[in-house]
Design a protein around this motif. Structure first.
Motif, PDB file in Angstrom:
ATOM      1  N   LYS A   1     -12.067 -13.005   7.716  1.00  0.00           N
ATOM      2  CA  LYS A   1     -11.026 -13.676   8.149  1.00  0.00           C
ATOM      3  C   LYS A   1      -9.703 -13.357   7.343  1.00  0.00           C
ATOM      4  O   LYS A   1      -8.694 -13.573   7.795  1.00  0.00           O
ATOM      5  CB  LYS A   1     -11.172 -15.142   8.093  1.00  0.00           C
ATOM      6  CG  LYS A   1     -12.455 -15.543   9.135  1.00  0.00           C
ATOM      7  CD  LYS A   1     -12.299 -16.944   9.173  1.00  0.00           C
ATOM      8  CE  LYS A   1     -13.560 -17.550   9.857  1.00  0.00           C
ATOM      9  NZ  LYS A   1     -13.753 -18.916   9.714  1.00  0.00           N
ATOM     10  N   ALA A   2     -10.063 -12.482   6.203  1.00  0.00           N
ATOM     11  CA  ALA A   2      -8.720 -12.456   5.355  1.00  0.00           C
ATOM     12  C   ALA A   2      -7.668 -11.625   6.209  1.00  0.00           C
ATOM     13  O   ALA A   2      -6.401 -11.711   5.837  1.00  0.00           O
ATOM     14  CB  ALA A   2      -9.311 -11.883   3.984  1.00  0.00           C
ATOM     15  N   SER A   3      -8.089 -10.593   6.994  1.00  0.00           N
ATOM     16  CA  SER A   3      -7.077  -9.680   7.515  1.00  0.00           C
ATOM     17  C   SER A   3      -8.045  -9.016   8.766  1.00  0.00           C
ATOM     18  O   SER A   3      -9.245  -8.934   8.689  1.00  0.00           O
ATOM     19  CB  SER A   3      -6.947  -8.643   6.688  1.00  0.00           C
ATOM     20  OG  SER A   3      -5.861  -7.394   7.400  1.00  0.00           O
ATOM     21  N   PRO A   4      -6.868  -8.729   9.927  1.00  0.00           N
ATOM     22  CA  PRO A   4      -7.643  -8.178  10.988  1.00  0.00           C
ATOM     23  C   PRO A   4      -8.294  -6.713  10.587  1.00  0.00           C
ATOM     24  O   PRO A   4      -9.229  -6.165  11.401  1.00  0.00           O
ATOM     25  CB  PRO A   4      -6.628  -8.129  12.102  1.00  0.00           C
ATOM     26  CG  PRO A   4      -5.409  -8.701  11.293  1.00  0.00           C
ATOM     27  CD  PRO A   4      -5.662  -9.117  10.172  1.00  0.00           C
ATOM     28  N   LEU A   5      -7.874  -6.219   9.420  1.00  0.00           N
ATOM     29  CA  LEU A   5      -8.303  -4.947   9.134  1.00  0.00           C
ATOM     30  C   LEU A   5      -9.559  -4.898   8.390  1.00  0.00           C
ATOM     31  O   LEU A   5     -10.139  -3.841   8.291  1.00  0.00           O
ATOM     32  CB  LEU A   5      -7.270  -4.308   8.170  1.00  0.00           C
ATOM     33  CG  LEU A   5      -5.923  -3.898   8.905  1.00  0.00           C
ATOM     34  CD1 LEU A   5      -4.822  -3.468   7.650  1.00  0.00           C
ATOM     35  CD2 LEU A   5      -5.745  -3.172  10.205  1.00  0.00           C
TER      36      LEU A   5
ATOM     37  N   THR B   1      -3.628   5.588   8.279  1.00  0.00           N
ATOM     38  CA  THR B   1      -4.255   5.361   7.042  1.00  0.00           C
ATOM     39  C   THR B   1      -4.125   4.175   6.222  1.00  0.00           C
ATOM     40  O   THR B   1      -2.943   3.610   6.351  1.00  0.00           O
ATOM     41  CB  THR B   1      -4.054   6.783   6.083  1.00  0.00           C
ATOM     42  OG1 THR B   1      -3.654   7.888   6.855  1.00  0.00           O
ATOM     43  CG2 THR B   1      -4.547   6.680   4.958  1.00  0.00           C
ATOM     44  N   VAL B   2      -5.106   3.678   5.565  1.00  0.00           N
ATOM     45  CA  VAL B   2      -5.129   2.425   4.675  1.00  0.00           C
ATOM     46  C   VAL B   2      -4.454   2.912   3.371  1.00  0.00           C
ATOM     47  O   VAL B   2      -5.219   3.554   2.827  1.00  0.00           O
ATOM     48  CB  VAL B   2      -6.234   1.687   4.709  1.00  0.00           C
ATOM     49  CG1 VAL B   2      -6.162   0.561   3.852  1.00  0.00           C
ATOM     50  CG2 VAL B   2      -6.814   1.181   6.162  1.00  0.00           C
ATOM     51  N   ASP B   3      -3.327   2.550   2.910  1.00  0.00           N
ATOM     52  CA  ASP B   3      -2.749   3.028   1.695  1.00  0.00           C
ATOM     53  C   ASP B   3      -2.954   2.062   0.510  1.00  0.00           C
ATOM     54  O   ASP B   3      -3.389   0.628   0.927  1.00  0.00           O
ATOM     55  CB  ASP B   3      -1.353   3.418   1.899  1.00  0.00           C
ATOM     56  CG  ASP B   3      -0.358   2.219   2.331  1.00  0.00           C
ATOM     57  OD1 ASP B   3      -0.826   1.124   2.229  1.00  0.00           O
ATOM     58  OD2 ASP B   3       0.778   2.379   2.715  1.00  0.00           O
ATOM     59  N   LYS B   4      -2.603   2.081  -0.651  1.00  0.00           N
ATOM     60  CA  LYS B   4      -3.015   1.294  -1.693  1.00  0.00           C
ATOM     61  C   LYS B   4      -2.083  -0.100  -1.458  1.00  0.00           C
ATOM     62  O   LYS B   4      -2.567  -1.248  -1.775  1.00  0.00           O
ATOM     63  CB  LYS B   4      -2.353   1.853  -2.982  1.00  0.00           C
ATOM     64  CG  LYS B   4      -2.791   0.985  -4.130  1.00  0.00           C
ATOM     65  CD  LYS B   4      -2.152   1.787  -5.435  1.00  0.00           C
ATOM     66  CE  LYS B   4      -2.795   0.909  -6.671  1.00  0.00           C
ATOM     67  NZ  LYS B   4      -2.372   1.403  -8.001  1.00  0.00           N
TER      68      LYS B   4
ATOM     69  N   VAL C   1     -12.418  -1.805   5.027  1.00  0.00           N
ATOM     70  CA  VAL C   1     -11.402  -1.935   5.409  1.00  0.00           C
ATOM     71  C   VAL C   1     -10.969  -0.671   6.496  1.00  0.00           C
ATOM     72  O   VAL C   1     -11.001   0.261   6.098  1.00  0.00           O
ATOM     73  CB  VAL C   1      -9.984  -2.272   4.515  1.00  0.00           C
ATOM     74  CG1 VAL C   1      -8.636  -2.162   5.263  1.00  0.00           C
ATOM     75  CG2 VAL C   1     -10.509  -3.571   3.724  1.00  0.00           C
ATOM     76  N   LEU C   2     -10.668  -0.967   7.696  1.00  0.00           N
ATOM     77  CA  LEU C   2     -10.191   0.154   8.651  1.00  0.00           C
ATOM     78  C   LEU C   2      -9.042  -0.164   9.550  1.00  0.00           C
ATOM     79  O   LEU C   2      -8.738  -1.500  10.080  1.00  0.00           O
ATOM     80  CB  LEU C   2     -11.390   0.093   9.604  1.00  0.00           C
ATOM     81  CG  LEU C   2     -12.856   0.697   9.188  1.00  0.00           C
ATOM     82  CD1 LEU C   2     -13.759   0.381  10.399  1.00  0.00           C
ATOM     83  CD2 LEU C   2     -12.882   2.027   8.566  1.00  0.00           C
TER      84      LEU C   2
ATOM     85  N   GLU D   1      -3.983  -4.009  -1.424  1.00  0.00           N
ATOM     86  CA  GLU D   1      -3.410  -4.885  -2.409  1.00  0.00           C
ATOM     87  C   GLU D   1      -3.187  -6.158  -1.669  1.00  0.00           C
ATOM     88  O   GLU D   1      -3.480  -7.228  -2.323  1.00  0.00           O
ATOM     89  CB  GLU D   1      -2.241  -4.320  -3.203  1.00  0.00           C
ATOM     90  CG  GLU D   1      -2.640  -3.187  -4.229  1.00  0.00           C
ATOM     91  CD  GLU D   1      -1.631  -2.878  -5.078  1.00  0.00           C
ATOM     92  OE1 GLU D   1      -0.437  -3.267  -4.783  1.00  0.00           O
ATOM     93  OE2 GLU D   1      -1.588  -1.989  -5.942  1.00  0.00           O
ATOM     94  N   LYS D   2      -2.465  -6.089  -0.523  1.00  0.00           N
ATOM     95  CA  LYS D   2      -2.267  -7.157   0.247  1.00  0.00           C
ATOM     96  C   LYS D   2      -3.598  -7.918   0.803  1.00  0.00           C
ATOM     97  O   LYS D   2      -3.573  -9.113   0.513  1.00  0.00           O
ATOM     98  CB  LYS D   2      -1.209  -6.936   1.518  1.00  0.00           C
ATOM     99  CG  LYS D   2      -0.923  -8.062   2.176  1.00  0.00           C
ATOM    100  CD  LYS D   2       0.129  -7.825   3.432  1.00  0.00           C
ATOM    101  CE  LYS D   2       0.522  -8.962   4.082  1.00  0.00           C
ATOM    102  NZ  LYS D   2       1.562  -8.670   4.952  1.00  0.00           N
TER     103      LYS D   2
END
Length: 76
Positions: free
Chosen positions: A12-16, A49-52, A43-44, A56-57
């Motif tokens: 649930k922390a993020s939709p990603l 592209t998923v960046d740093k 994480v997708l 971190e967020k």
């Protein structure tokens, strides 16, 4: 906190966060009612592209959610 409840909070922390797997756990007799859990968080981002900065967020959101449940985070 049960491992399944913790995994659900991580999702649930993020939709990603696409998937969370419990990959290991460790217990000691001297630890009263505690255990160490290791999770893999997938994480997708279908948009790019998923960046740093994004990672971190998400990590901050994961840390906040787990600490509210009473868990203590350690990083490798």
């Amino acid at each position: 906190v049960k491992a399944t409840a913790l995994a659900e909070e991580l999702k649930k922390a993020s939709p990603l966060v696409a998937r969370v797997d419990l990959i290991d756990f460790f217990e000691k007799e001297s630890w009263d009612n505690q255990r160490s859990l290791t999770f893999r968080i997938w994480v997708l981002d279908p948009e790019g592209t998923v960046d740093k900065a994004v990672l971190e967020k998400i990590w901050q959101l994961v840390a906040s959610r787990t600490e509210k449940l009473g868990a203590v985070l350690r990083t490798a």
